[in-house]
Design an enzyme around this catalytic site. Structure first.
Site, mmCIF file in Angstrom:
data_model
loop_
_atom_site.group_PDB
_atom_site.id
_atom_site.type_symbol
_atom_site.label_atom_id
_atom_site.label_comp_id
_atom_site.label_asym_id
_atom_site.label_seq_id
_atom_site.Cartn_x
_atom_site.Cartn_y
_atom_site.Cartn_z
ATOM 1 N N LYS A 112 19.729 -1.058 10.050
ATOM 2 C CA LYS A 112 20.730 -0.505 9.130
ATOM 3 C C LYS A 112 21.321 -1.605 8.252
ATOM 4 O O LYS A 112 21.556 -1.392 7.074
ATOM 5 C CB LYS A 112 21.827 0.233 9.906
ATOM 6 C CG LYS A 112 21.324 1.533 10.522
ATOM 7 C CD LYS A 112 22.426 2.476 10.950
ATOM 8 C CE LYS A 112 21.823 3.805 11.407
ATOM 9 N NZ LYS A 112 22.788 4.745 11.956
ATOM 10 N N LYS A 196 11.564 7.925 12.585
ATOM 11 C CA LYS A 196 12.291 9.024 13.223
ATOM 12 C C LYS A 196 13.035 9.848 12.166
ATOM 13 O O LYS A 196 13.456 9.319 11.134
ATOM 14 C CB LYS A 196 13.254 8.493 14.284
ATOM 15 C CG LYS A 196 14.523 7.869 13.748
ATOM 16 C CD LYS A 196 15.653 7.902 14.799
ATOM 17 C CE LYS A 196 16.967 7.535 14.127
ATOM 18 N NZ LYS A 196 18.141 7.984 14.831
ATOM 19 N N LYS A 199 19.667 11.876 10.245
ATOM 20 C CA LYS A 199 20.648 12.561 9.389
ATOM 21 C C LYS A 199 20.821 11.876 8.051
ATOM 22 O O LYS A 199 20.872 12.481 7.015
ATOM 23 C CB LYS A 199 22.031 12.514 10.050
ATOM 24 C CG LYS A 199 22.315 13.545 11.074
ATOM 25 C CD LYS A 199 23.771 13.358 11.518
ATOM 26 C CE LYS A 199 23.873 13.088 12.983
ATOM 27 N NZ LYS A 199 24.253 11.779 13.399
HETATM 28 N N1 AQP Z 1 14.608 11.889 15.463
HETATM 29 C C1 AQP Z 1 15.196 12.043 16.635
HETATM 30 N N2 AQP Z 1 14.501 12.486 17.704
HETATM 31 C C2 AQP Z 1 15.108 12.643 18.908
HETATM 32 N N3 AQP Z 1 16.416 12.379 19.122
HETATM 33 C C3 AQP Z 1 17.138 11.946 18.082
HETATM 34 N N4 AQP Z 1 18.436 11.601 17.950
HETATM 35 C C4 AQP Z 1 18.672 11.208 16.668
HETATM 36 N N5 AQP Z 1 17.549 11.300 15.954
HETATM 37 C C5 AQP Z 1 16.581 11.749 16.799
HETATM 38 C C6 AQP Z 1 19.422 11.671 19.012
HETATM 39 O O1 AQP Z 1 20.494 12.462 18.539
HETATM 40 C C7 AQP Z 1 21.726 11.898 18.975
HETATM 41 C C8 AQP Z 1 22.541 11.620 17.721
HETATM 42 O O2 AQP Z 1 23.150 10.435 17.735
HETATM 43 P P1 AQP Z 1 24.035 9.865 16.575
HETATM 44 O O3 AQP Z 1 24.625 10.930 15.750
HETATM 45 O O4 AQP Z 1 25.003 8.971 17.261
HETATM 46 O O5 AQP Z 1 23.136 8.978 15.662
HETATM 47 P P2 AQP Z 1 21.680 8.510 15.571
HETATM 48 O O6 AQP Z 1 21.032 8.344 16.901
HETATM 49 O O7 AQP Z 1 21.649 7.314 14.699
HETATM 50 O O8 AQP Z 1 21.054 9.794 14.854
HETATM 51 P P3 AQP Z 1 20.720 9.994 13.333
HETATM 52 O O9 AQP Z 1 20.418 11.435 13.096
HETATM 53 O O10 AQP Z 1 19.670 9.023 12.907
HETATM 54 O O11 AQP Z 1 22.095 9.685 12.623
HETATM 55 P P4 AQP Z 1 22.473 8.595 11.531
HETATM 56 O O12 AQP Z 1 21.612 8.889 10.375
HETATM 57 O O13 AQP Z 1 23.915 8.849 11.252
HETATM 58 O O14 AQP Z 1 22.227 7.241 12.120
HETATM 59 C C9 AQP Z 1 21.379 10.689 19.826
HETATM 60 O O15 AQP Z 1 21.301 11.058 21.182
HETATM 61 C C10 AQP Z 1 20.023 10.316 19.314
HETATM 62 O O16 AQP Z 1 19.251 9.606 20.250
#
Ligand code: AQP
Length: 333
Positions: A112, A196, A199
């Site tokens: 990031k 992956k 969001k």
């Molecule tokens: N692609 C994915 N496949 C499986 N699990 C996923 N998670 C996220 N993306 C996938 C799981 O969802 C939860 C969300 O955690 P978070 O909101 O703290 O942030 P993250 O892991 O960084 O998820 P994002 O969607 O990628 O958010 P942003 O873009 O804000 O960083 C966790 O349990 C994660 O493992």
């Protein structure tokens, strides 16, 4: 009963299907026979400096999506992280136990921050996994249901727990275990099936957003990147796009990947995509209705969250008090 804790950031108007399949479905299943605590981690979302009004709105929307997915506030504790200030307080104690180099090895931070540049990257983003460790250790958590991307952060939580136990005595805190379900641990971006789904991806075209217009969802599935072969076969290395579609299809229908391979033998990629789009739309239609129902009554939603915060704080406050004492902070009379 063992204790579960997990959280999700309100970093978007809608969760994406990876959040749902990798984490949220496990949350709902685990609340049946565990003491579960689920949190909208708004303090974590601050690390990327969101607009204040947008953050407030997304916090409610994220909670509404937890409820619509089946998180039951009668059985689980559902709350917003900033409503329980003990999270930020414990994070400070833990940041004084975390090596600078240790935090610098976190791959999510490296990814990031390389996108945002040194000046655009906050110190909060650097200490993000320390706050996550505080979330988990505050509740004596045994098990943390997350997707694969959070494995390294969880390893840091375990290291910190062990450090506190060796410094202040065995049993000072519980050492948490990850709960990662292999089949759905990593859902991939439809346009870039080796990354992956996320969001806050640069382009939304590879995302299945739970609250998106269903026509857009269908279009994105139909334009998912595949390969130049014709065979529908699960082979993540050679055929990441098709394998990702099969994973999603299997997870949403409960049918095994092998059964799907057999069913689609001799059929084309277009058939698979068309049917999967229908499966996703059938899942999202009632889900979106439930979310809009919760959002139409923000007062009731806020009440659920306030009740959850009371219950969470009742558990968190004594833990923090005990740790303040162990660290040698003089307590106020
Ligand atoms: N692609 C994915 N496949 C499986 N699990 C996923 N998670 C996220 N993306 C996938 C799981 O969802 C939860 C969300 O955690 P978070 O909101 O703290 O942030 P993250 O892991 O960084 O998820 P994002 O969607 O990628 O958010 P942003 O873009 O804000 O960083 C966790 O349990 C994660 O493992």
């Amino acid at each position: 009963r063992s204790r579960i804790f997990s959280g999700m950031q309100p970093t978007s108007d809608s969760l994406q299907l990876g959040n749902y399949l990798g984490a949220l479905t496990q949350w709902v299943a685990l609340q049946e026979d565990h003491d579960a605590i689920y949190c909208v981690v708004d303090l974590h979302a601050l690390t990327v400096n969101p607009d204040p009004a947008v953050l407030r709105e997304r916090t409610r929307r994220t909670a509404a999506q937890f409820l619509a997915a089946g998180v039951d506030p009668a059985r689980s504790i559902l709350f917003v992280q900033s409503h329980v200030p003990e999270h930020a307080e414990l994070a400070w104690l833990l940041s004084c136990q975390t090596g600078f180099g240790e935090a610098g090895r976190m791959t999510q931070f490296k990814d990031k921050s390389s996108k945002q540049g040194t000046e655009g990257t906050t110190v909060g983003l650097f200490t993000y996994p320390v706050l996550m460790a505080a979330d988990i250790l505050l509740y004596g958590t045994d098990l943390v249901p997350v997707g694969e991307d959070q494995r390294q952060h969880l390893e840091l939580s375990r290291d910190l727990a062990q450090r506190l136990n060796s410094r202040f005595g065995k049993g000072t805190v519980v050492v948490p275990e990850p709960h990662i379900v292999k089949a759905t641990a990593k859902i991939y971006d439809l346009q870039d099936p080796t990354s992956k789904m996320s969001k806050s991806a640069e382009s939304p075209n590879g995302l299945i957003e739970l609250l998106d217009d269903l026509k857009v969802v269908t279009k994105r599935i139909k334009s998912a990147v595949t390969d130049t072969e014709r065979e529908i076969r699960f082979d993540p290395l050679a055929k990441p796009g098709i394998s990702n579609l099969l994973t999603i299809y299997s997870a949403l229908t409960g049918r095994s990947v092998e059964a799907l391979e057999q069913e689609y033998a001799g059929k084309g990629y277009g058939d698979l995509k068309k049917d999967l789009a229908e499966v996703v739309v059938d899942f999202l239609t009632p889900f979106q209705e439930r979310v809009h129902g919760y959002l139409a009554d923000p007062a009731s939603l806020d009440e659920v969250l306030a009740d959850g915060a009371d219950r969470a704080q009742a558990l968190a406050a004594p833990t923090l008090e005990r740790l303040y004492d162990r660290f040698g902070l003089l307590r106020r009379r």
